[in-house]
Design an enzyme around this catalytic site. Structure first.
Site, mmCIF file in Angstrom:
data_model
loop_
_atom_site.group_PDB
_atom_site.id
_atom_site.type_symbol
_atom_site.label_atom_id
_atom_site.label_comp_id
_atom_site.label_asym_id
_atom_site.label_seq_id
_atom_site.Cartn_x
_atom_site.Cartn_y
_atom_site.Cartn_z
ATOM 1 N N GLU A 1 7.491 0.540 8.873
ATOM 2 C CA GLU A 1 8.591 -0.381 8.536
ATOM 3 C C GLU A 1 8.984 -1.269 9.702
ATOM 4 O OE1 GLU A 1 11.976 1.897 7.148
ATOM 5 O OE2 GLU A 1 11.690 3.461 8.629
ATOM 6 N N ASP B 1 12.911 -2.608 5.441
ATOM 7 C CA ASP B 1 13.022 -2.882 6.866
ATOM 8 C C ASP B 1 11.881 -3.749 7.358
ATOM 9 O OD1 ASP B 1 15.418 -1.713 7.794
ATOM 10 O OD2 ASP B 1 14.570 0.239 7.298
HETATM 11 C C1 PEP Z 1 12.779 0.754 3.636
HETATM 12 O O1 PEP Z 1 13.139 0.356 4.743
HETATM 13 O O2 PEP Z 1 12.080 0.084 2.869
HETATM 14 C C2 PEP Z 1 13.158 2.085 3.159
HETATM 15 C C3 PEP Z 1 12.653 2.587 2.050
HETATM 16 O O3 PEP Z 1 14.103 2.765 3.843
HETATM 17 P P1 PEP Z 1 15.661 2.389 3.853
HETATM 18 O O4 PEP Z 1 15.906 1.386 2.768
HETATM 19 O O5 PEP Z 1 16.375 3.657 3.636
HETATM 20 O O6 PEP Z 1 15.826 1.823 5.231
HETATM 21 MG MG MG Z 2 13.872 1.729 6.199
#
Ligand code: PEP
Ligand code: MG
Length: 592
Positions: free
Chosen positions: A445, A469
């Site tokens: 990410e 992210d």
């Molecule tokens: C993301 O970043 O895509 C993810 C699934 O984690 P979060 O949304 O919890 O940061």
């Molecule tokens: Mg994330």
């Protein structure tokens, strides 16, 4: 009576936080925190005030516990009420209130109002959505306590349940809806709601989704010319609220609703089916969860396990982490409910917009680029191992995989794995059973992780792409900042390249690659994920059946051709256009 001209249709755009279409007469609900009379009390009256406060605190506490129990029995989200109880018992607020009463002979009503108002205002100024949400919680508790000090029930009722004043069903409009307002809604009579404030990360938004009420927030300002009883339409898909919809708009939405209904009925038949493309390629379709309450729904829609369990919701709003036994019991329930597919449990991803204030001695200057995810876990090794041991213990009761969030370096992965080995040794020495071969994944990410994906892939069993992210860090766009939201582009060619690189690196090293960010649920982009050969899509529970149907209409070959054509695109619009073209030929009825 002189007939009045019909009011013109007005459309307001906000953020659609809970999908669906609702239309009905409007009801304005919720009152701001109102200042009580500023009386100077007689000495003996002032001396009686602490006892009044005690009594109101006890009543308020009972009401909050009651709401919590009611919601638990409906399997809704209840952790917010733990936060409310903590606020209610906060000794700094209570001491300040009593000091004001004692030194200035003010009523506890005015003192409590004044102290909480000050906290609310300072929290609202903080540039962090999570802390700003805490202002709503304090306001919610203060309103409830002030009502109890006046020996009142909640507005509109005598039993603590917020209801529109008339007996028929309503669309609720409010400046803001606090979490306990939302929980207290009489669902049989609330069709949908819209608020001036709010964000998609607010507890109210989370609850609207768990209660299945179409909702739009962040409208900024409700129009001046609307009155109670006027017709309002909520389009939770597009984040649109239409005041005084014209007959043509109503007819258009009626058609959409018909389509929505028939699509939903038709989709239910897919609940027990596997997810395969039209040419027979198997794709794992799993679900993201934040709360145990979501398990039943995703299992009944045939999710192949949980692809992302956001464990930080076990910590948020609670003020303290759960101990090993409570965590492992929680993870065990996820593993058992998702048998035989199992669950991917992500270690704590506190930070960014998910701040746990008690963990930070100093405020984070830039939370999204700071102490977050694996960074925080590796700096708190003891607590990290508690979570790892809890996950390992659960692995003795069902299929459990674990993954680390927010990796930006190979060293972090190695350090995290070292902690995992230590946790395993500890359990072995205690004779506690666990899955010795537990699979370990890396969340991809951050762009640096994409660029070292070949190295990471040699040391894990799978990748899961955190696109939420990855988009924000690739494009340098804060994912929760309204002002730059137009630049947060899932179809940005750079984002597509990042995802392509990650999938290819995983496959070069013989491991599988999934996506667990919001783009995994995006029906327009489904052809790209099929074309790139993504092995697993972990989607929001409400999108499971739509995504299964979409995939079943796609053939791998044209999807692969599409992904080749995307290499030539320079803009998000071009990428989007090509994807939409294929998607709308394959499943037009799903693209409402
Ligand atoms: C993301 O970043 O895509 C993810 C699934 O984690 P979060 O949304 O919890 O940061
Ligand atoms: Mg994330």
């Amino acid at each position: 009576m002189i007939p009045t001209a019909p009011k013109p249709e007005t459309r307001l755009h906000g953020i659609g936080v809970s999908p669906g279409i609702a239309v009905g007469p409007a009801e304005r609900v919720g009152r701001a925190l109102e200042e009580p009379e500023r009386l100077i009390l007689e000495q003996d009256e002032a001396e009686a005030e602490p006892a009044r406060l005690e009594a109101a605190l006890a009543t308020t506490r009972d009401q909050i516990l009651e709401l919590q129990r009611a919601l638990e029995s409906e399997e809704g989200e209840t952790t917010i009420f733990d936060a409310h109880l903590l606020i209610l018992e906060d000794s700094s607020i209570l001491n300040e209130v009593l000091r004001l009463v004692e030194t200035q002979r003010k009523s506890v009503d005015w003192a409590y109002y004044t102290v909480s108002r000050r906290y609310i205002e300072s929290l609202r100024k903080i540039d962090d959505p999570y802390l700003r949400e805490r202002a709503v919680d304090i306001e919610d508790v203060a309103k409830r306590l002030l009502r109890n000090l006046r020996h009142e029930g909640r507005e509109g009722s005598d039993d603590g349940v917020l209801r529109p004043q008339q007996s028929d069903t309503k669309i609720l409009l409010a400046h803001d809806l606090s979490p306990s307002d939302t929980v207290g809604l009489d669902r049989s009579r609330v069709l949908g709601f819209a608020t001036e404030l709010g964000s998609s990360t607010s507890h109210t938004a989370i609850m609207a989704r768990s209660l299945n009420i179409p909702a739009v927030v962040a409208l900024h300002e409700l129009p001046d010319d609307f009155s109670v009883g006027d017709i309002v339409l909520i389009d939770g898909y597009r984040g649109l609220v239409i005041f005084h919809p014209s007959p043509a708009t109503l007819a258009e939405y009626e058609t959409l609703r018909e389509r929505e209904r028939s699509v939903l009925t038709d989709l239910e038949s897919l609940s027990d089916e596997e997810t395969r493309t039209a040419d027979g390629r198997k794709v794992i379709l799993s679900a993201n969860i934040e709360f145990l309450e979501e398990l039943e729904g995703i299992v009944s829609r045939g999710a192949e396990g949980v692809g992302l369990y956001r464990t930080e919701f076990l910590y948020l709003g609670r003020g303290e982490p759960r101990d090993e036994a409570a965590q492992s019991e929680n993870y065990r329930r996820v593993a058992e409910a998702t048998h035989p597919h199992g669950a991917i449990i992500r270690t704590l991803d506190v930070g960014g917009d998910k701040l746990c204030p008690e963990l930070y001695e100093e405020p984070e200057p830039n939370p999204f680029l700071g102490w977050r995810g694996i960074r925080l876990s590796l700096d708190r090794e003891e607590e990290f191992r508690v979570q790892l041991r809890a996950i390992l213990r659960a692995s003795a009761h069902g299929k459990v995989r674990l993954m680390f969030p927010f990796l930006s370096t190979l060293e972090e992965l190695r350090d995290a794995r070292r902690q995992l080995e230590l946790a395993k040794e500890e359990l072995r020495s205690e004779g506690v059973p666990f899955d010795e071969k537990i699979e370990v994944g890396a969340m991809i990410e951050i762009p640096s992780a994409v660029l070292i994906a070949d190295h990471l892939a040699r040391e894990v069993d799978f990748f899961s792409i955190g696109s939420n992210d990855l988009i924000q860090y690739t494009t340098a766009v804060d994912r929760i900042n309204d002002r730059v939201a137009h630049l947060y582009q899932p179809t940005h060619p750079a984002v597509i390249s990042m995802i392509r690189e990650t999938v290819e690196a995983a496959h070069r090293h013989g491991i599988w690659c999934g996506i667990c960010g919001e783009v995994a649920s995006d029906l327009v982009l489904a052809p790209v994920w099929i074309g790139l050969g993504v092995d697993e899509l972990s989607v929001g529970g409400a999108q499971l059946l739509r995504m299964r149907r979409a995939i079943s209409r796609l053939d791998s070959a044209p999807c692969r051709e599409l992904t080749e054509r995307l290499r030539a695109c320079g803009t998000s619009a071009e990428v989007h256009g090509l994807c939409l073209d294929l998607a709308s030929r394959a499943y037009p009825e799903l693209l409402l």
